[in-house]
Structure formats: structure tokens, C-alpha cells
Design a protein around this motif. Structure first.
Motif, PDB file in Angstrom:
ATOM      1  N   GLY A 179       7.273  -1.724   7.103  1.00  0.00           N
ATOM      2  CA  GLY A 179       8.707  -1.254   6.838  1.00  0.00           C
ATOM      3  C   GLY A 179       9.004  -1.055   5.454  1.00  0.00           C
ATOM      4  N   ILE A 180       7.915  -0.994   4.674  1.00  0.00           N
ATOM      5  CA  ILE A 180       8.287  -0.988   3.004  1.00  0.00           C
ATOM      6  C   ILE A 180       8.034   0.400   2.716  1.00  0.00           C
ATOM      7  CG2 ILE A 180       7.878  -1.897   0.778  1.00  0.00           C
ATOM      8  CD1 ILE A 180       7.173  -4.288   1.948  1.00  0.00           C
ATOM      9  N   GLU A 181       9.133   1.177   2.222  1.00  0.00           N
ATOM     10  CA  GLU A 181       8.793   2.725   1.914  1.00  0.00           C
ATOM     11  C   GLU A 181       8.471   2.442   0.360  1.00  0.00           C
ATOM     12  OE1 GLU A 181       8.615   4.908   3.569  1.00  0.00           O
ATOM     13  OE2 GLU A 181       9.643   3.925   5.350  1.00  0.00           O
ATOM     14  N   VAL A 182       7.259   3.211  -0.184  1.00  0.00           N
ATOM     15  CA  VAL A 182       7.014   3.336  -1.232  1.00  0.00           C
ATOM     16  C   VAL A 182       7.387   4.817  -2.113  1.00  0.00           C
ATOM     17  CG1 VAL A 182       5.006   3.327  -2.788  1.00  0.00           C
ATOM     18  CG2 VAL A 182       5.015   1.674  -0.817  1.00  0.00           C
ATOM     19  N   ARG A 183       7.885   4.610  -3.226  1.00  0.00           N
ATOM     20  CA  ARG A 183       8.198   5.899  -3.883  1.00  0.00           C
ATOM     21  C   ARG A 183       7.230   5.779  -5.140  1.00  0.00           C
ATOM     22  NH1 ARG A 183      11.369   7.730  -8.142  1.00  0.00           N
ATOM     23  NH2 ARG A 183      12.456   5.535  -8.467  1.00  0.00           N
ATOM     24  N   VAL A 184       6.371   6.823  -5.345  1.00  0.00           N
ATOM     25  CA  VAL A 184       5.526   7.111  -6.228  1.00  0.00           C
ATOM     26  C   VAL A 184       6.155   7.725  -7.410  1.00  0.00           C
ATOM     27  CG1 VAL A 184       3.254   7.896  -6.889  1.00  0.00           C
ATOM     28  CG2 VAL A 184       3.541   6.910  -4.496  1.00  0.00           C
ATOM     29  N   ALA A 218       4.277  16.976  -2.330  1.00  0.00           N
ATOM     30  CA  ALA A 218       5.617  16.668  -2.222  1.00  0.00           C
ATOM     31  C   ALA A 218       5.629  15.651  -1.216  1.00  0.00           C
ATOM     32  CB  ALA A 218       6.361  17.769  -1.948  1.00  0.00           C
ATOM     33  N   ALA A 219       7.001  15.158  -1.427  1.00  0.00           N
ATOM     34  CA  ALA A 219       7.860  13.793  -0.425  1.00  0.00           C
ATOM     35  C   ALA A 219       6.508  12.768  -0.072  1.00  0.00           C
ATOM     36  CB  ALA A 219       8.038  14.705   0.866  1.00  0.00           C
ATOM     37  N   ILE A 220       6.223  11.974  -1.044  1.00  0.00           N
ATOM     38  CA  ILE A 220       5.325  11.137  -0.761  1.00  0.00           C
ATOM     39  C   ILE A 220       5.716   9.956  -0.257  1.00  0.00           C
ATOM     40  CG2 ILE A 220       3.917   9.383  -2.066  1.00  0.00           C
ATOM     41  CD1 ILE A 220       3.102  11.324  -4.225  1.00  0.00           C
ATOM     42  N   ALA A 221       6.886   9.633  -0.376  1.00  0.00           N
ATOM     43  CA  ALA A 221       7.719   8.706   0.396  1.00  0.00           C
ATOM     44  C   ALA A 221       8.903   9.336   1.052  1.00  0.00           C
ATOM     45  CB  ALA A 221       8.102   7.482  -0.643  1.00  0.00           C
ATOM     46  N   GLY A 274      20.365  -2.362   2.413  1.00  0.00           N
ATOM     47  CA  GLY A 274      19.041  -2.922   2.966  1.00  0.00           C
ATOM     48  C   GLY A 274      17.677  -2.340   2.976  1.00  0.00           C
ATOM     49  N   ALA A 275      18.022  -1.043   2.995  1.00  0.00           N
ATOM     50  CA  ALA A 275      16.625  -0.012   2.868  1.00  0.00           C
ATOM     51  C   ALA A 275      16.250  -0.201   1.468  1.00  0.00           C
ATOM     52  CB  ALA A 275      17.005   1.313   3.415  1.00  0.00           C
ATOM     53  N   GLN A 276      17.049  -0.176   0.328  1.00  0.00           N
ATOM     54  CA  GLN A 276      16.567  -0.134  -0.864  1.00  0.00           C
ATOM     55  C   GLN A 276      15.715  -1.339  -1.285  1.00  0.00           C
ATOM     56  OE1 GLN A 276      20.333   0.755  -3.000  1.00  0.00           O
ATOM     57  NE2 GLN A 276      19.631   2.753  -3.277  1.00  0.00           N
ATOM     58  N   GLU A 277      16.302  -2.441  -0.690  1.00  0.00           N
ATOM     59  CA  GLU A 277      15.480  -3.818  -0.749  1.00  0.00           C
ATOM     60  C   GLU A 277      14.024  -3.677  -0.099  1.00  0.00           C
ATOM     61  OE1 GLU A 277      16.464  -6.514  -2.424  1.00  0.00           O
ATOM     62  OE2 GLU A 277      18.066  -5.430  -3.187  1.00  0.00           O
ATOM     63  N   ARG A 278      13.878  -2.666   0.897  1.00  0.00           N
ATOM     64  CA  ARG A 278      12.580  -2.739   1.543  1.00  0.00           C
ATOM     65  C   ARG A 278      11.703  -1.402   0.761  1.00  0.00           C
ATOM     66  NH1 ARG A 278      11.014  -6.893   3.163  1.00  0.00           N
ATOM     67  NH2 ARG A 278       9.365  -5.920   4.516  1.00  0.00           N
ATOM     68  N   SER A 279      12.164  -0.991  -0.230  1.00  0.00           N
ATOM     69  CA  SER A 279      11.414  -0.051  -0.991  1.00  0.00           C
ATOM     70  C   SER A 279      10.954  -0.360  -2.201  1.00  0.00           C
ATOM     71  CB  SER A 279      12.444   1.329  -1.101  1.00  0.00           C
ATOM     72  OG  SER A 279      13.412   1.162  -2.073  1.00  0.00           O
ATOM     73  N   ILE A 280       9.865   0.029  -2.661  1.00  0.00           N
ATOM     74  CA  ILE A 280       9.659  -0.192  -4.252  1.00  0.00           C
ATOM     75  C   ILE A 280       8.878   0.814  -4.751  1.00  0.00           C
ATOM     76  CG2 ILE A 280       8.424  -2.605  -3.380  1.00  0.00           C
ATOM     77  CD1 ILE A 280       5.747  -1.202  -3.268  1.00  0.00           C
ATOM     78  N   VAL A 281       8.818   0.960  -6.116  1.00  0.00           N
ATOM     79  CA  VAL A 281       8.352   2.186  -7.000  1.00  0.00           C
ATOM     80  C   VAL A 281       7.011   1.727  -7.482  1.00  0.00           C
ATOM     81  CG1 VAL A 281       8.653   3.229  -9.264  1.00  0.00           C
ATOM     82  CG2 VAL A 281      10.907   2.781  -7.605  1.00  0.00           C
ATOM     83  N   VAL A 282       6.116   2.725  -7.537  1.00  0.00           N
ATOM     84  CA  VAL A 282       4.997   2.298  -7.851  1.00  0.00           C
ATOM     85  C   VAL A 282       4.736   3.507  -9.016  1.00  0.00           C
ATOM     86  CG1 VAL A 282       2.339   2.599  -7.368  1.00  0.00           C
ATOM     87  CG2 VAL A 282       3.779   1.523  -5.655  1.00  0.00           C
ATOM     88  N   ALA A 283       4.476   3.040  -9.975  1.00  0.00           N
ATOM     89  CA  ALA A 283       3.933   4.060 -11.074  1.00  0.00           C
ATOM     90  C   ALA A 283       2.413   4.149 -11.067  1.00  0.00           C
ATOM     91  CB  ALA A 283       4.320   3.338 -12.463  1.00  0.00           C
ATOM     92  N   SER A 284       1.958   5.302 -10.911  1.00  0.00           N
ATOM     93  CA  SER A 284       0.530   5.839 -10.611  1.00  0.00           C
ATOM     94  C   SER A 284       0.207   6.811 -11.480  1.00  0.00           C
ATOM     95  CB  SER A 284       0.148   5.767  -9.225  1.00  0.00           C
ATOM     96  OG  SER A 284      -1.244   5.568  -8.967  1.00  0.00           O
ATOM     97  N   THR A 285      -1.330   7.254 -11.079  1.00  0.00           N
ATOM     98  CA  THR A 285      -1.708   8.453 -11.908  1.00  0.00           C
ATOM     99  C   THR A 285      -1.520   9.520 -11.108  1.00  0.00           C
ATOM    100  OG1 THR A 285      -3.805   8.126 -10.960  1.00  0.00           O
ATOM    101  CG2 THR A 285      -3.513   6.797 -12.801  1.00  0.00           C
ATOM    102  N   THR A 286      -1.593  10.764 -11.878  1.00  0.00           N
ATOM    103  CA  THR A 286      -1.682  12.236 -10.922  1.00  0.00           C
ATOM    104  C   THR A 286      -2.791  12.365 -10.064  1.00  0.00           C
ATOM    105  OG1 THR A 286      -2.653  13.270 -13.064  1.00  0.00           O
ATOM    106  CG2 THR A 286      -0.235  13.155 -13.042  1.00  0.00           C
ATOM    107  N   SER A 287      -3.768  11.740 -10.376  1.00  0.00           N
ATOM    108  CA  SER A 287      -5.116  11.892  -9.763  1.00  0.00           C
ATOM    109  C   SER A 287      -4.901  11.317  -8.307  1.00  0.00           C
ATOM    110  CB  SER A 287      -6.230  11.272 -10.310  1.00  0.00           C
ATOM    111  OG  SER A 287      -6.198   9.746 -10.526  1.00  0.00           O
ATOM    112  N   THR A 288      -4.236  10.184  -8.278  1.00  0.00           N
ATOM    113  CA  THR A 288      -4.054   9.760  -6.910  1.00  0.00           C
ATOM    114  C   THR A 288      -3.052  10.516  -6.045  1.00  0.00           C
ATOM    115  OG1 THR A 288      -2.270   8.037  -7.813  1.00  0.00           O
ATOM    116  CG2 THR A 288      -4.630   7.221  -7.586  1.00  0.00           C
TER     117      THR A 288
END
Length: 274
Positions: free
Chosen positions: A52-57, A3-6, A20-34
Motif C-alpha cells: 500500500g506504499i506508493e513510491v515517487r521516483v 512517465a507516471a512511475i508512481a 493519510g495517503a501521503q504518509e504511505r508514500s515515499i520519495v526515492v532519488a535514483s538514477t536515470t538508468s533505473t
């Protein structure tokens, strides 16, 4: 752990700070294995600290992750189905594909091994034996990279599972962790990526029975979703994430991730592959 990857950004006080924070965040679509292996929990804080970039997986099967990229619902796609990845780029949904890392698939089964496959150097022959003995096999059935790999191995074994409606072959339509849990509960065979298996705790009577066949090689690739297709794609921070993953620093972070002293992923981003 899964849980709570990002870091969730809702705690920010003002709407301006949030934007501003949302501009420094991205969404990564990835696999369940990672995700299920714990890799992202290890590497994402390092990337966030540096940039300073947050990643939501968003973790799902490879097919679903690629579909998210096609819709513009992700900025970056990190998956493991080479043929589908290259098609994604050729069709203009991705900008460029890079190798990131690899591990391998392993054929898991009960210690009692009713199909008699333990130690076989030939995964296709092992699957043929499972089919002939009608030993229970759990398939993810979710159009993931592992599912695509499994279907390819059945094809190599001369078994048409798509046309089969037999009770020994169980398609569950879920991720790797769920497939392993189901196999553990049923004392069944299942194909898994090695990283998720190493992180899996509910093994019951299951163990690795077949490994080492070159057809079990498992390559991961990363792609920026094409901003020419979707103006919402955050191309600059997305590309920074990709550049970090394939840099010496990112590659070292991937290689350093271990469970019980065993390395889960092997970095190999020396060259662009497509």
C-alpha cells in the motif's frame, strides 16, 4: 513507458485522506538508468500492491540523487557509485548501504568504428584509441554513476579529460537517454549501462563495440536517508521499501525484468556491504 512511475495522489477526495495517503508514500532519488530502462515501471506496482506504499521516483544523476538525500529531499537513495555511496553513509547522511543488483557498462559506437576498437577486451585501450583518433565521444558530464565510471576508465587509460578542451569530447550534462540520442545523431562513441542500451530504441548506426572487461562491472546500492539528520524522512515506509528490494520477492522481481528476452539487472543482495 517512462512517465507516471508512481500513482499521483491528487485524486483523493478529502484533505484527511490525502494526508493519510501521503504518509504511505515515499520519495526515492535514483538514477536515470533505473527509470529509462523501465525497471521501476515493472517493480513498483508489485511493491505498492503488497504494502500500500506508493513510491515517487526522482530520476537524476547519482551525484544529484545523493545531494537530494543530503538535503533531506528524498527518503531513500538508489544509485550506482560505490565510493560515493560509502562516503554518504560515513558522513551520516545514510543509515546503511545494501547491494541490490548489478549489470555492466558497455562501450557503444558507430558500426563504421573509426577508432578501430570493436571486439577489444581492454576498455582502457579502446578509449586510448578513441582519443588518439579524435573520434567523437559523448560524455554525460552530469556527475552520475555512469559519468563517474567513465572518468575512472579515462584515468585508467592515462587520458586527463578534465584538462582537455578538445572538440571531439562532447560533455552534454544530461542523462543516459539523452547521451545515447546525442551519440546516435552524431555517430559518436558513448559509455552506457547495458540496461538503458537494451531499452533504447533510437540506435541508428550504433552498436556495442566493447564489453566484458571486469572494469565495466556496475553495482547498484540502496540507502535509507538518515532520519536523525532530517526529521521529514519517512523512515518506516522507506525501510520497508529497502527490505522488500533485498528480500527474495524483490530480488526475484528485479531478476524477472527482461526486454526481448534479455535480463537487464542481476540481483545480488545476499549480504550487507557497508
Amino acid at each position: 513507458m517512462f512517465a507516471a512511475i508512481a500513482i499521483i495522489l491528487t485524486a483523493l477526495g478529502s484533505s484527511g485522506a490525502l494526508a493519510g495517503a501521503q504518509e504511505r508514500s515515499i520519495v526515492v532519488a535514483s538514477t536515470t538508468s533505473t527509470r529509462d530502462s523501465g525497471l521501476f515501471d515493472h517493480i513498483l506496482p508489485l511493491f505498492a500492491t503488497k504494502t500500500g506504499i506508493e513510491v515517487r521516483v526522482v530520476a537524476q544523476g547519482t551525484g544529484q540523487a545523493l545531494d537530494a538525500g543530503r538535503r533531506g529531499d528524498a527518503d531513500v537513495v538508489l544509485v550506482h557509485a560505490r565510493e560515493q555511496e560509502e562516503k554518504f553513509v560515513r558522513q551520516g547522511f545514510g543509515v546503511r548501504r545494501f547491494d541490490v543488483m548489478y549489470n555492466d557498462f558497455v562501450l557503444i559506437g558507430p558500426r563504421g568504428d573509426p577508432a578501430g576498437i570493436k571486439g577489444s577486451p581492454d576498455v582502457a585501450a579502446a578509449l586510448t584509441s578513441i582519443q588518439s583518433k579524435k573520434a567523437v565521444f559523448v560524455s554525460r558530464g552530469d556527475k552520475s554513476g555512469t559519468h563517474f565510471a567513465e572518468l575512472g576508465l579515462w584515468k585508467a587509460a592515462g587520458v586527463d579529460v578534465a584538462a582537455m578542451k578538445e572538440p571531439w569530447y562532447k560533455e552534454i550534462g544530461q542523462g543516459m537517454g539523452a547521451a545515447l540520442n546525442t551519440a546516435s545523431a552524431m555517430n559518436a562513441y558513448v559509455l552506457s549501462d547495458r540496461a538503458t542500451w537494451l531499452a533504447f530504441k533510437n540506435r541508428g548506426e550504433l552498436e556495442i563495440l566493447v564489453e566484458g572487461d571486469e572494469r565495466l562491472f556496475n553495482q547498484y546500492g540502496v540507502m535509507l536517508v538518515n532520519p536523525a539528520r532530517h526529521a521529514s524522512v519517512k523512515a518506516e515506509p522507506g525501510q520497508r521499501f529497502i527490505d522488500w528490494l533485498i528480500s527474495p520477492e524483490g530480488q526475484q522481481a528485479i531478476a524477472e525484468y527482461k526486454i526481448d528476452g534479455q535480463q537487464l539487472f542481476f540481483s545480488n543482495a545476499e549480504q550487507e556491504r557497508f
